[in-house]
Design a protein around this motif. Structure first.
Motif, PDB file in Angstrom:
ATOM      1  N   SER A  88       0.836  -1.197   0.000  1.00 45.10           N
ATOM      2  CA  SER A  88       0.000   0.000   0.000  1.00 45.10           C
ATOM      3  C   SER A  88       0.876   1.254   0.000  1.00 45.10           C
ATOM      4  O   SER A  88       1.831   1.340   0.776  1.00 45.10           O
ATOM      5  CB  SER A  88      -0.905   0.016   1.230  1.00 45.10           C
ATOM      6  OG  SER A  88      -1.556   1.267   1.343  1.00 45.10           O
ATOM      7  N   ASP A 142      -1.751  -4.573  -2.830  1.00 43.21           N
ATOM      8  CA  ASP A 142      -2.292  -3.329  -2.271  1.00 43.21           C
ATOM      9  C   ASP A 142      -1.728  -2.070  -2.913  1.00 43.21           C
ATOM     10  O   ASP A 142      -2.244  -0.977  -2.704  1.00 43.21           O
ATOM     11  CB  ASP A 142      -2.058  -3.289  -0.758  1.00 43.21           C
ATOM     12  CG  ASP A 142      -2.986  -4.225   0.004  1.00 43.21           C
ATOM     13  OD1 ASP A 142      -4.006  -4.655  -0.573  1.00 43.21           O
ATOM     14  OD2 ASP A 142      -2.704  -4.524   1.188  1.00 43.21           O
ATOM     15  N   TYR A 156      -3.943   0.516  -4.779  1.00 44.05           N
ATOM     16  CA  TYR A 156      -4.665   1.599  -4.099  1.00 44.05           C
ATOM     17  C   TYR A 156      -4.105   2.966  -4.479  1.00 44.05           C
ATOM     18  O   TYR A 156      -4.782   3.980  -4.327  1.00 44.05           O
ATOM     19  CB  TYR A 156      -4.627   1.422  -2.582  1.00 44.05           C
ATOM     20  CG  TYR A 156      -5.562   0.348  -2.080  1.00 44.05           C
ATOM     21  CD1 TYR A 156      -6.937   0.432  -2.302  1.00 44.05           C
ATOM     22  CD2 TYR A 156      -5.085  -0.747  -1.381  1.00 44.05           C
ATOM     23  CE1 TYR A 156      -7.798  -0.551  -1.842  1.00 44.05           C
ATOM     24  CE2 TYR A 156      -5.938  -1.737  -0.912  1.00 44.05           C
ATOM     25  CZ  TYR A 156      -7.292  -1.629  -1.145  1.00 44.05           C
ATOM     26  OH  TYR A 156      -8.146  -2.597  -0.689  1.00 44.05           O
ATOM     27  N   ARG A 194      -6.430   4.990  -6.719  1.00 40.23           N
ATOM     28  CA  ARG A 194      -7.764   5.445  -6.297  1.00 40.23           C
ATOM     29  C   ARG A 194      -7.952   6.914  -6.621  1.00 40.23           C
ATOM     30  O   ARG A 194      -7.094   7.754  -6.344  1.00 40.23           O
ATOM     31  CB  ARG A 194      -7.967   5.207  -4.811  1.00 40.23           C
ATOM     32  CG  ARG A 194      -8.144   3.726  -4.512  1.00 40.23           C
ATOM     33  CD  ARG A 194      -8.474   3.484  -3.111  1.00 40.23           C
ATOM     34  NE  ARG A 194      -9.846   3.950  -2.873  1.00 40.23           N
ATOM     35  CZ  ARG A 194     -10.470   3.771  -1.729  1.00 40.23           C
ATOM     36  NH1 ARG A 194      -9.853   3.180  -0.729  1.00 40.23           N
ATOM     37  NH2 ARG A 194     -11.690   4.205  -1.573  1.00 40.23           N
ATOM     38  N   ASP A 248      -5.888  -7.733  -9.242  1.00 37.44           N
ATOM     39  CA  ASP A 248      -5.854  -6.929  -8.023  1.00 37.44           C
ATOM     40  C   ASP A 248      -6.742  -5.697  -8.126  1.00 37.44           C
ATOM     41  O   ASP A 248      -7.347  -5.274  -7.135  1.00 37.44           O
ATOM     42  CB  ASP A 248      -4.417  -6.549  -7.690  1.00 37.44           C
ATOM     43  CG  ASP A 248      -3.581  -7.763  -7.323  1.00 37.44           C
ATOM     44  OD1 ASP A 248      -4.126  -8.712  -6.743  1.00 37.44           O
ATOM     45  OD2 ASP A 248      -2.377  -7.774  -7.650  1.00 37.44           O
ATOM     46  N   ARG A 292     -10.175  -5.140  -5.640  1.00 34.92           N
ATOM     47  CA  ARG A 292     -10.311  -3.933  -4.824  1.00 34.92           C
ATOM     48  C   ARG A 292     -11.275  -2.920  -5.433  1.00 34.92           C
ATOM     49  O   ARG A 292     -11.360  -1.794  -4.971  1.00 34.92           O
ATOM     50  CB  ARG A 292      -8.930  -3.324  -4.604  1.00 34.92           C
ATOM     51  CG  ARG A 292      -8.068  -4.197  -3.693  1.00 34.92           C
ATOM     52  CD  ARG A 292      -6.594  -3.961  -3.906  1.00 34.92           C
ATOM     53  NE  ARG A 292      -5.784  -4.815  -3.056  1.00 34.92           N
ATOM     54  CZ  ARG A 292      -5.453  -6.077  -3.364  1.00 34.92           C
ATOM     55  NH1 ARG A 292      -5.866  -6.612  -4.491  1.00 34.92           N
ATOM     56  NH2 ARG A 292      -4.709  -6.792  -2.537  1.00 34.92           N
ATOM     57  N   ILE A 297     -11.200  -1.178  -8.164  1.00 37.69           N
ATOM     58  CA  ILE A 297     -10.517   0.038  -8.607  1.00 37.69           C
ATOM     59  C   ILE A 297     -10.427   0.025 -10.126  1.00 37.69           C
ATOM     60  O   ILE A 297     -10.057  -0.979 -10.736  1.00 37.69           O
ATOM     61  CB  ILE A 297      -9.107   0.128  -7.997  1.00 37.69           C
ATOM     62  CG1 ILE A 297      -9.200   0.259  -6.478  1.00 37.69           C
ATOM     63  CG2 ILE A 297      -8.319   1.288  -8.600  1.00 37.69           C
ATOM     64  CD1 ILE A 297      -7.874   0.181  -5.768  1.00 37.69           C
TER      65      ILE A 297
END
Length: 98
Positions: free
Chosen positions: A10, A35, A38, A41, A65, A69, A71
């Motif tokens: 992340s 992660d 992210y 986003r 992925d 998530r 996204i």
């Protein structure tokens, strides 16, 4: 020598993304997985960093992925595992930011 930089953590927990973007060469690519997706986003500071880095055609994200998530992003080209392998062969080196 072009490098594919692979990030899986992340971007909100440490400075890996920042460090990667600072060291990025003109021909280097970035693959976000786990992660790290992210970072894409909408409305986040990391999305703005990636936009400012001008990575057109050199920013990739593992599609699995992204879907896991929920996204979606126009910044990164979604790739499957086969394309990930092809990318790793296209670049001279692969650097995983563990």
């Amino acid at each position: 020598m072009a490098t594919l930089h692979v990030l899986s953590h992340s971007p909100f927990g440490d400075e890996r993304l920042d460090s990667c973007l600072r060291l990025l060469g003109a021909d280097d690519g970035v693959l976000l997985c786990g992660d790290a997706v992210y970072a894409l986003r909408e409305g986040t500071s990391t999305e703005q960093q990636l936009q400012a880095a001008n990575l057109a055609q050199r920013l990739f994200a593992l599609d699995e992925d992204l879907q896991a998530r929920a996204i979606s992003s126009a910044l990164a080209k979604p790739v499957d595992y086969q394309a990930f392998v092809e990318l790793s062969l296209h670049y001279d080196k692969v650097n995983s930011w563990l």
